[in-house]
Motif scaffolding. Sequence first.
Motif, short mmCIF file in Angstrom:
data_model
loop_
_atom_site.label_atom_id
_atom_site.label_comp_id
_atom_site.label_asym_id
_atom_site.label_seq_id
_atom_site.Cartn_x
_atom_site.Cartn_y
_atom_site.Cartn_z
N SER A 42 0.99 -1.11 -0.03
CA SER A 42 -0.10 -0.12 0.04
C SER A 42 0.88 1.25 -0.08
O SER A 42 2.14 1.26 0.29
N ALA A 43 0.20 2.36 -0.41
CA ALA A 43 0.84 3.78 -0.50
C ALA A 43 0.02 4.74 -0.29
O ALA A 43 -1.35 4.58 -0.50
N THR A 44 0.37 5.88 0.39
CA THR A 44 -0.56 6.96 0.56
C THR A 44 0.10 8.05 -0.23
O THR A 44 1.53 8.28 0.00
N GLN A 45 -0.70 8.98 -0.72
CA GLN A 45 -0.29 10.12 -1.30
C GLN A 45 -1.15 11.45 -0.77
O GLN A 45 -2.31 11.43 -0.44
N THR A 103 -9.12 7.52 7.63
CA THR A 103 -8.66 7.45 9.14
C THR A 103 -7.98 8.90 9.55
O THR A 103 -7.65 9.35 10.58
N THR A 104 -8.02 9.70 8.41
CA THR A 104 -7.29 11.01 8.53
C THR A 104 -8.10 12.11 8.07
O THR A 104 -9.12 11.64 7.26
N ALA A 105 -8.19 13.37 8.49
CA ALA A 105 -9.10 14.42 7.95
C ALA A 105 -8.45 14.94 6.78
O ALA A 105 -9.26 15.82 6.23
N LEU A 110 -5.34 6.93 -0.72
CA LEU A 110 -4.99 5.55 -0.26
C LEU A 110 -4.87 4.44 -1.51
O LEU A 110 -6.15 4.23 -1.93
N ILE A 111 -3.85 3.68 -1.74
CA ILE A 111 -3.90 2.80 -2.76
C ILE A 111 -3.30 1.63 -2.14
O ILE A 111 -2.31 1.57 -1.48
#
Length: 260
Positions: A42-45, A103-105, A110-111
């Motif tokens: 997974s990765a987040t941008q 889970t965040t504002a 999220l990939i």
Amino acid sequence: MKFTDTILGLLRRWYIVVPGLLIAASLAVGAWFAIPPDYNRSATQLLIPGDNSIPEGGNPYLFLGGLAPAADVLVRAVGSENVLNDVVEEHPGIDVEISRDTTTAGPIVLITVTASSDAAAEAVLAMLIDRTVTVLNEFQDVESIPDNNRMTVIPVTVDEQGEEQVRDRALAVAGVALVGTILTLLIASLVEGSSRRRREREPAVRGEHEPGAAPRSHKAGAAEAQATPGAPAQREDASASLPVDETLSEAQRPHADARR
């Protein structure tokens, strides 16, 4: 049947239960090695506002509040069927999930990629990260957004190593073991039940052949049954064959003599 009787019956059929359980365990182990594991990466941008949206010398991370709708649009575009079909054609069997991190504002994309090999998961994840940047730029090109006012996307976290997923393997192993155990116990119970019914019939069979009770054959019984109805007829024939004088009573004999 009581529970203790069932347990004792299975113990008596240990020659069925033990090999059956061993076979079920062997099949479960074989299923574990036959089903390959899946690998998850997974990765987040993070979306960053343009320079004109931030006061001079301001911190861009303090101006993320209005970018959540833009992140939703970006997620919908990157996760569209056309984009995912291009990825799946190159790497069949890939499972891709793109969403906004709830889970965040903040405006975080999220990939998550699940593949049969860690190398495939790594390649697809890198492709989707680059695809997110490309799609965002295409949107802003269509609207002719100036460069100093354009949003950008930066990676926050990227998995360097895939996480092995064993859920499918565990479910397969549990299913094989459960089916094998049930079949083993069922066969042992059927054999024990058949043996029990045979033992219950043996005392009745022995009672018919005790020394005090002479067995009667079917032919003898049939002969007696045929002879019994014919007995009166035989007696009538014997009466008919006697002389007339013998058939008359003592009171009737003088009258018969006088007629003679």
